[in-house]
Design an enzyme around this catalytic site. Structure first.
Site, PDB file in Angstrom:
ATOM      1  N   SER A  54     -19.519  12.056  -2.782  1.00 50.68           N
ATOM      2  CA  SER A  54     -19.718  10.883  -1.928  1.00 50.68           C
ATOM      3  C   SER A  54     -20.639   9.866  -2.594  1.00 50.68           C
ATOM      4  O   SER A  54     -20.381   8.655  -2.562  1.00 50.68           O
ATOM      5  CB  SER A  54     -20.315  11.306  -0.577  1.00 50.68           C
ATOM      6  OG  SER A  54     -19.417  12.110   0.145  1.00 50.68           O
ATOM      7  N   ARG A  58     -19.840   5.888  -4.297  1.00 51.49           N
ATOM      8  CA  ARG A  58     -20.616   4.717  -3.887  1.00 51.49           C
ATOM      9  C   ARG A  58     -21.389   4.112  -5.055  1.00 51.49           C
ATOM     10  O   ARG A  58     -21.526   2.886  -5.144  1.00 51.49           O
ATOM     11  CB  ARG A  58     -21.543   5.109  -2.732  1.00 51.49           C
ATOM     12  CG  ARG A  58     -20.777   5.352  -1.417  1.00 51.49           C
ATOM     13  CD  ARG A  58     -21.577   6.204  -0.440  1.00 51.49           C
ATOM     14  NE  ARG A  58     -20.925   6.321   0.862  1.00 51.49           N
ATOM     15  CZ  ARG A  58     -19.945   7.167   1.134  1.00 51.49           C
ATOM     16  NH1 ARG A  58     -19.467   7.962   0.186  1.00 51.49           N
ATOM     17  NH2 ARG A  58     -19.406   7.222   2.345  1.00 51.49           N
ATOM     18  N   ARG A 154      -2.092  10.943   5.163  1.00 50.52           N
ATOM     19  CA  ARG A 154      -3.313  10.863   5.952  1.00 50.52           C
ATOM     20  C   ARG A 154      -3.429   9.519   6.660  1.00 50.52           C
ATOM     21  O   ARG A 154      -3.044   8.485   6.114  1.00 50.52           O
ATOM     22  CB  ARG A 154      -4.534  11.093   5.056  1.00 50.52           C
ATOM     23  CG  ARG A 154      -4.800  12.556   4.805  1.00 50.52           C
ATOM     24  CD  ARG A 154      -5.960  12.755   3.865  1.00 50.52           C
ATOM     25  NE  ARG A 154      -5.495  13.105   2.521  1.00 50.52           N
ATOM     26  CZ  ARG A 154      -6.241  13.058   1.442  1.00 50.52           C
ATOM     27  NH1 ARG A 154      -7.484  12.639   1.516  1.00 50.52           N
ATOM     28  NH2 ARG A 154      -5.736  13.401   0.277  1.00 50.52           N
ATOM     29  N   ASP A 351     -16.768  18.994   5.777  1.00 52.00           N
ATOM     30  CA  ASP A 351     -15.997  19.479   4.634  1.00 52.00           C
ATOM     31  C   ASP A 351     -16.265  20.944   4.317  1.00 52.00           C
ATOM     32  O   ASP A 351     -15.526  21.558   3.535  1.00 52.00           O
ATOM     33  CB  ASP A 351     -16.300  18.634   3.390  1.00 52.00           C
ATOM     34  CG  ASP A 351     -15.709  17.244   3.475  1.00 52.00           C
ATOM     35  OD1 ASP A 351     -14.670  17.081   4.151  1.00 52.00           O
ATOM     36  OD2 ASP A 351     -16.284  16.313   2.879  1.00 52.00           O
ATOM     37  N   ARG A 430     -10.184  22.098  -1.076  1.00 57.15           N
ATOM     38  CA  ARG A 430     -11.155  22.943  -0.382  1.00 57.15           C
ATOM     39  C   ARG A 430     -10.501  24.234   0.131  1.00 57.15           C
ATOM     40  O   ARG A 430     -11.169  25.270   0.224  1.00 57.15           O
ATOM     41  CB  ARG A 430     -11.832  22.172   0.746  1.00 57.15           C
ATOM     42  CG  ARG A 430     -12.587  20.956   0.230  1.00 57.15           C
ATOM     43  CD  ARG A 430     -13.689  20.479   1.126  1.00 57.15           C
ATOM     44  NE  ARG A 430     -14.183  19.192   0.662  1.00 57.15           N
ATOM     45  CZ  ARG A 430     -15.068  19.035  -0.328  1.00 57.15           C
ATOM     46  NH1 ARG A 430     -15.536  20.088  -0.961  1.00 57.15           N
ATOM     47  NH2 ARG A 430     -15.456  17.817  -0.679  1.00 57.15           N
TER      48      ARG A 430
END
Length: 470
Positions: A54, A58, A154, A351, A430
């Site tokens: 994440s 960014r 998605r 997650d 995952r």
């Protein structure tokens, strides 16, 4: 923010996909890479997981918007982050990985983004897609977003709604999915947007759109979500205020901003560390230290839940790196007990639930989870996929509409089948890693049908697993 460098591997660019393939591609079994995972004994020693995904996304985006040179250290070198780097280059940022692993970024400047010459291939990255949609929404450019089969299934409507209110024009595929074309507004309209679901991606998309929107754009959060965007925007010099009204968090960003360059140090990804936290907790004799793990309270929910279940997790050398709390985690095997997981903690570990389900399958008693509807619209339907996979491995699982009920084995290895269970990943990294961990605590092992998706977020996973189990 800390002084920094920037890590990203040079890799062969992903081949461009034709739009029909991006919309409806299915797995070709000839290309799948299956792998069996079985008990290898205790996990010991010290490992370091890759940089936080994440924060890596960014860091590239904000450095690409700043005028001047930024450097990033510890950047995750997975396919998802590389998709963000490739997109920012199309917008005009100069992004280079040095031989020493330092990434140097010369930003294009807010309001000066170039229109991409080709479609932005987001691969499997929902974070890249949703945040970059926000970036484009307030610039006078048009961009087309495409992705792989998983990403193309998605939903993007949760981002399309607020960006449309700000003036962006968005043409999406049926169901609000990729491929989609976004025409930015010039100028965009500031809004006050109350998040209908707890989503850091939606919050970040609106804040990114607000950077080039005249006036003040506000996001109202009924439930707190990960706050990496707010922390890092402040570090890059954005004028941003975070307050509270009627028990809800309100983030206000002042538009037509000028970001200043900043060196960023990316801490280790707690979502990647999660697999090793669970592995060391459930494999007898384990004593594993995981270095430099990000402990941002909006991301550390799994540590709290595992401790409630009886896990032995010690924070060593707690410190701050690049504006984010960090610690080394020492994790030793412990007998876990099933609990009712508070649904309020879901945003801080959304997650990590797939691997928590694995821990629950080895615990004493019953673990119940609720409020997890969000898991049905991730890379796969993670509730259905994990319920099926764990059942194949021999766990007792009941799938509910908003969660799973898991009846633990009491610490006994999962029985599976004599030849070992083969589970389907559904193109979900995952799921693949969670079931790899389940294989370490099973009698006959677990065969994961396709390990390729792991490269999207944790390309060194297999090597670290071997290293820890030596």
């Amino acid at each position: 923010m800390g002084s920094g460098k920037l890590f990203i591997k040079s890799v062969r660019p992903r081949a461009r996909r034709a739009l029909p393939e991006a919309r409806g591609a299915v797995k070709d079994r000839r290309l799948m890479t299956s792998h069996s995972f079985a008990s290898q004994g205790p996990l010991r020693g010290t490992i370091r997981v890759p940089g936080d995904k994440s924060i890596s996304h960014r860091a590239l985006m904000f450095a690409g918007l700043a005028v001047g040179q930024s450097r990033i250290t510890g950047l995750l070198e997975g396919e998802d982050v590389l998709a963000t780097a490739a997109a920012m280059r199309q917008f005009g940022a100069d992004i280079v990985r040095g031989e020493d692993g330092i990434w140097t970024v010369h930003g294009a400047g807010i309001g000066s983004l170039l229109e991409p010459k080709t479609a932005l291939d987001m691969g499997n990255s929902g974070t890249s897609t949703r945040l970059l949609m926000g970036l484009v929404a307030s610039h006078a450019i048009t961009a087309t977003f495409i992705g792989d089969a998983s990403l193309s299934g998605r939903p993007m409507n949760r981002v399309i709604a607020p960006l449309s209110q700000m003036g962006a024009s968005i043409e999406a595929s049926a169901g609000g999915t990729l491929p989609l074309m976004l025409r930015g507004a010039a100028p965009a309209v500031p809004i006050a947007y109350r998040l209908p679901v707890a989503s850091a991606q939606v919050k970040s998309a609106v804040l990114l759109a607000g950077l080039n929107t005249p006036g003040i754009t506000r996001v109202i959060e009924p439930v707190p979500t990960r706050d990496h965007t707010e922390r890092m925007l402040a570090g890059f010099g954005a004028q941003l205020e975070v307050g509270e009204e009627n028990g809800e968090t309100v983030i206000a960003i002042h538009g037509e901003a000028d970001l200043r360059p900043c060196d960023v140090t990316v801490p280790g990804d707690p979502s990647s560390a999660a697999f090793f936290m669970v592995a060391a907790s459930i494999v007898p004799g384990s004593d594993l230290t995981i270095r430099n793990v990000g402990m941002n309270p909006t991301r550390s929910g799994l540590v709290q839940v595992l401790r409630q279940m009886g896990a032995d997790i010690t924070e060593v050398d707690a410190r701050e790196v690049g504006g984010e709390p960090v610690a080394d985690l020492r994790v030793r095997h412990a007998r876990l007990t099933g609990i009712d997981v508070d649904p309020a903690i879901a945003p801080a570990m959304i997650d990590e639930f797939p691997v928590l389900f694995v821990a629950a399958a080895l615990a004493d008693g019953t673990t119940r989870t609720t409020g997890l509807e969000e898991l049905r619209v991730k890379e796969s339907d993670r509730l259905a996929t994990m319920a099926t996979a764990l059942a194949l491995a021999g766990a007792r699982v009941e799938e509910q509409e908003d969660g799973l009920i898991i009846y633990g084995s009491g610490g006994d290895p999962l029985p599976g089948t004599p030849e070992g269970a083969e589970v389907a990943t559904r193109l979900d990294h995952r799921i693949a890693m969670s079931m790899a961990i389940a294989g370490l605590a099973s009698r006959a092992g677990v065969r994961v049908d396709d390990t390729r998706p792991i490269n999207t977020s944790f390309p060194t996973f297999m090597g670290l697993l071997d290293e820890a189990a030596r």
